[in-house]
Design a protein around this motif. Structure first.
Motif, PDB file in Angstrom:
ATOM      1  N   ALA A  16      10.247  38.799  27.324  1.00  0.00           N
ATOM      2  CA  ALA A  16      10.899  39.990  26.767  1.00  0.00           C
ATOM      3  C   ALA A  16      12.361  40.041  27.199  1.00  0.00           C
ATOM      4  O   ALA A  16      13.248  40.376  26.403  1.00  0.00           O
ATOM      5  N   ALA A  17      12.623  39.704  28.462  1.00  0.00           N
ATOM      6  CA  ALA A  17      14.000  39.708  28.964  1.00  0.00           C
ATOM      7  C   ALA A  17      14.859  38.702  28.209  1.00  0.00           C
ATOM      8  O   ALA A  17      16.013  38.984  27.851  1.00  0.00           O
ATOM      9  N   LYS A  18      14.311  37.534  27.950  1.00  0.00           N
ATOM     10  CA  LYS A  18      15.062  36.513  27.231  1.00  0.00           C
ATOM     11  C   LYS A  18      15.411  36.970  25.811  1.00  0.00           C
ATOM     12  O   LYS A  18      16.509  36.724  25.311  1.00  0.00           O
ATOM     13  N   LYS A  19      14.462  37.629  25.148  1.00  0.00           N
ATOM     14  CA  LYS A  19      14.719  38.140  23.798  1.00  0.00           C
ATOM     15  C   LYS A  19      15.843  39.173  23.788  1.00  0.00           C
ATOM     16  O   LYS A  19      16.582  39.297  22.809  1.00  0.00           O
ATOM     17  N   LEU A  20      15.951  39.913  24.892  1.00  0.00           N
ATOM     18  CA  LEU A  20      16.973  40.962  24.996  1.00  0.00           C
ATOM     19  C   LEU A  20      18.296  40.433  25.544  1.00  0.00           C
ATOM     20  O   LEU A  20      19.254  41.179  25.683  1.00  0.00           O
ATOM     21  N   GLY A  21      18.329  39.151  25.868  1.00  0.00           N
ATOM     22  CA  GLY A  21      19.561  38.563  26.381  1.00  0.00           C
ATOM     23  C   GLY A  21      19.813  38.858  27.848  1.00  0.00           C
ATOM     24  O   GLY A  21      20.947  38.760  28.332  1.00  0.00           O
ATOM     25  N   ILE A  22      18.760  39.229  28.585  1.00  0.00           N
ATOM     26  CA  ILE A  22      18.888  39.522  30.012  1.00  0.00           C
ATOM     27  C   ILE A  22      18.713  38.233  30.807  1.00  0.00           C
ATOM     28  O   ILE A  22      17.781  37.468  30.578  1.00  0.00           O
ATOM     29  N   ASP A  23      19.619  37.994  31.740  1.00  0.00           N
ATOM     30  CA  ASP A  23      19.601  36.775  32.537  1.00  0.00           C
ATOM     31  C   ASP A  23      18.446  36.847  33.536  1.00  0.00           C
ATOM     32  O   ASP A  23      18.475  37.606  34.502  1.00  0.00           O
ATOM     33  N   ALA A  24      17.405  36.085  33.300  1.00  0.00           N
ATOM     34  CA  ALA A  24      16.220  36.114  34.163  1.00  0.00           C
ATOM     35  C   ALA A  24      15.670  34.709  34.330  1.00  0.00           C
ATOM     36  O   ALA A  24      15.923  33.827  33.511  1.00  0.00           O
ATOM     37  N   ASP A  28       8.757  30.228  41.956  1.00  0.00           N
ATOM     38  CA  ASP A  28       7.477  30.064  42.639  1.00  0.00           C
ATOM     39  C   ASP A  28       7.569  30.403  44.124  1.00  0.00           C
ATOM     40  O   ASP A  28       6.551  30.445  44.820  1.00  0.00           O
ATOM     41  N   LYS A  29       8.785  30.654  44.608  1.00  0.00           N
ATOM     42  CA  LYS A  29       8.959  30.888  46.036  1.00  0.00           C
ATOM     43  C   LYS A  29      10.074  31.896  46.268  1.00  0.00           C
ATOM     44  O   LYS A  29      11.104  31.870  45.585  1.00  0.00           O
ATOM     45  N   VAL A  30       9.863  32.808  47.207  1.00  0.00           N
ATOM     46  CA  VAL A  30      10.889  33.770  47.614  1.00  0.00           C
ATOM     47  C   VAL A  30      10.909  33.815  49.141  1.00  0.00           C
ATOM     48  O   VAL A  30      10.064  33.212  49.811  1.00  0.00           O
ATOM     49  N   ASN A  31      11.863  34.557  49.688  1.00  0.00           N
ATOM     50  CA  ASN A  31      12.054  34.587  51.135  1.00  0.00           C
ATOM     51  C   ASN A  31      11.126  35.613  51.794  1.00  0.00           C
ATOM     52  O   ASN A  31      11.566  36.614  52.355  1.00  0.00           O
ATOM     53  N   PHE A  32       9.821  35.359  51.705  1.00  0.00           N
ATOM     54  CA  PHE A  32       8.790  36.239  52.251  1.00  0.00           C
ATOM     55  C   PHE A  32       8.022  35.526  53.361  1.00  0.00           C
ATOM     56  O   PHE A  32       7.968  34.287  53.401  1.00  0.00           O
ATOM     57  N   PRO A  33       7.360  36.278  54.226  1.00  0.00           N
ATOM     58  CA  PRO A  33       6.505  35.663  55.254  1.00  0.00           C
ATOM     59  C   PRO A  33       5.102  35.340  54.748  1.00  0.00           C
ATOM     60  O   PRO A  33       4.199  35.101  55.531  1.00  0.00           O
ATOM     61  N   PHE A  34       4.916  35.368  53.432  1.00  0.00           N
ATOM     62  CA  PHE A  34       3.625  35.023  52.838  1.00  0.00           C
ATOM     63  C   PHE A  34       3.874  34.360  51.487  1.00  0.00           C
ATOM     64  O   PHE A  34       4.955  34.476  50.904  1.00  0.00           O
ATOM     65  N   LYS A  35       2.867  33.670  50.980  1.00  0.00           N
ATOM     66  CA  LYS A  35       2.999  32.951  49.726  1.00  0.00           C
ATOM     67  C   LYS A  35       2.786  33.887  48.534  1.00  0.00           C
ATOM     68  O   LYS A  35       1.974  34.804  48.597  1.00  0.00           O
ATOM     69  N   ILE A  36       3.502  33.604  47.477  1.00  0.00           N
ATOM     70  CA  ILE A  36       3.329  34.350  46.236  1.00  0.00           C
ATOM     71  C   ILE A  36       2.868  33.388  45.144  1.00  0.00           C
ATOM     72  O   ILE A  36       2.957  32.165  45.302  1.00  0.00           O
ATOM     73  N   LYS A  37       2.395  33.943  44.063  1.00  0.00           N
ATOM     74  CA  LYS A  37       1.990  33.127  42.921  1.00  0.00           C
ATOM     75  C   LYS A  37       3.176  32.878  41.998  1.00  0.00           C
ATOM     76  O   LYS A  37       3.413  31.767  41.530  1.00  0.00           O
ATOM     77  N   LYS A  38       3.938  33.962  41.752  1.00  0.00           N
ATOM     78  CA  LYS A  38       5.079  33.852  40.831  1.00  0.00           C
ATOM     79  C   LYS A  38       6.012  35.034  41.064  1.00  0.00           C
ATOM     80  O   LYS A  38       5.577  36.106  41.495  1.00  0.00           O
ATOM     81  N   ALA A  39       7.294  34.823  40.781  1.00  0.00           N
ATOM     82  CA  ALA A  39       8.279  35.906  40.864  1.00  0.00           C
ATOM     83  C   ALA A  39       9.199  35.827  39.652  1.00  0.00           C
ATOM     84  O   ALA A  39       9.449  34.749  39.108  1.00  0.00           O
ATOM     85  N   LEU A  40       9.671  36.976  39.240  1.00  0.00           N
ATOM     86  CA  LEU A  40      10.634  37.063  38.150  1.00  0.00           C
ATOM     87  C   LEU A  40      11.949  37.561  38.726  1.00  0.00           C
ATOM     88  O   LEU A  40      12.013  38.653  39.301  1.00  0.00           O
ATOM     89  N   LYS A  41      12.976  36.769  38.570  1.00  0.00           N
ATOM     90  CA  LYS A  41      14.261  37.048  39.186  1.00  0.00           C
ATOM     91  C   LYS A  41      15.274  37.499  38.138  1.00  0.00           C
ATOM     92  O   LYS A  41      15.454  36.842  37.112  1.00  0.00           O
ATOM     93  N   PHE A  42      15.912  38.629  38.405  1.00  0.00           N
ATOM     94  CA  PHE A  42      17.017  39.118  37.580  1.00  0.00           C
ATOM     95  C   PHE A  42      18.303  38.968  38.381  1.00  0.00           C
ATOM     96  O   PHE A  42      18.424  39.516  39.479  1.00  0.00           O
TER      97      PHE A  42
END
Length: 263
Positions: A16-24, A28-42
């Motif tokens: 949806a962000a891509k369709k709206l022209g939003i840079d996203a 698969d990895k962020v600066n957390f003390p635990f593992k995540i499955k996926k993240a969406l970065k704006f």
């Protein structure tokens, strides 16, 4: 936005962000003390002090504090706690919760939720602002030398025995065992029946009274949208979003049915 298991919702948001022209972008990895499955970065977001922002946009306004409004008369006068009547051509009810029960019936179209935050020293710099999309997830962001850890959202009144802060403290010790709590506070906001704010005429019977409420803890941005919509309405300019946010999108019978579903 991050998830521990629900990647599909983030992928839908990304598309949806891509369709709206939003840079996203998806990560698969962020600066957390635990593992995540996926993240969406704006990218290129701003974090700023709301009080400094409020001071800048209110410089040309005359503001009266300690002037509690109790009622609005049919003659478009705001009645204060001291019995003073303030006459206005247009009135905007921009309170946390609309104080006129009728017309409008906002008590049937909203409920309130609370969430909690603790500010930690000696915790990790997460290098961004994060909110979890999963149920019972947490939010993270830094302010100067502090990490703000938020979560434990619940309907107002459901924390009769307390303990919400202790739950966050337990999580903080698990994630950041060397951290020290410096401050704690809670946030409370109005939640509409369909999660979209009510912005527009207070009711069909009050053409000169406007309302903005139900921001679902996103007041910083949604209030700016409300300001633009209501300004256009007062100036009689067209605004393509006014119908989407219209408080009149629910009639009383619909509100009763949806209220019962929530309860």
């Amino acid at each position: 936005m991050y998830s521990l298991d629900n990647t599909q919702s983030l992928e839908n948001e990304y598309n949806a962000a891509k369709k709206l022209g939003i840079d996203a972008e998806l990560a698969d990895k962020v600066n957390f003390p635990f593992k995540i499955k996926k993240a969406l970065k704006f990218k290129n977001q701003a974090q700023f002090n709301p009080l400094k922002f409020l001071r800048a946009i209110s410089e040309k306004l005359t503001i009266y504090e300690n002037t509690t409004a109790l009622d609005i008369t049919e003659e478009n006068s705001v009645v204060t706690k001291d019995g003073i009547e303030i006459k206005a051509n247009k009135i905007v009810v921009a309170k946390h919760y609309p104080f006129l029960n009728t017309p409008g019936y906002y008590f049937m179209k909203m409920h309130q939720e609370r969430s909690y935050v603790i500010a930690l020293e000696n915790a990790q710099d997460v290098n961004g602002m994060y909110i979890g999309v999963d149920k019972n997830s947490y939010s993270f962001r830094n302010y100067k030398n502090l990490l703000l850890l938020g979560g434990i959202a619940q309907r107002t009144g459901e924390n009769e025995e307390g303990g919400a802060y202790n739950k966050l403290r337990k999580v903080a010790k698990e994630f950041y065992p060397n951290s020290v709590e410096k401050y704690h506070w809670s946030a409370q906001d109005c939640m509409t029946l369909d999660s979209i704010p009510y912005i527009g005429h207070y009711s069909s019977k009050t053409p000169n009274i406007y309302v903005e409420t139900g921001f679902k803890k996103w007041r910083m941005t949604s209030s700016m949208a409300a300001a633009m919509i209501i300004s256009d309405m007062i100036l009689e300019n067209e605004n393509e979003f006014s119908e989407i946010f219209s408080p009149g999108r629910f009639n009383i019978s619909t509100a009763i049915k949806m209220l019962l579903m929530i309860l």
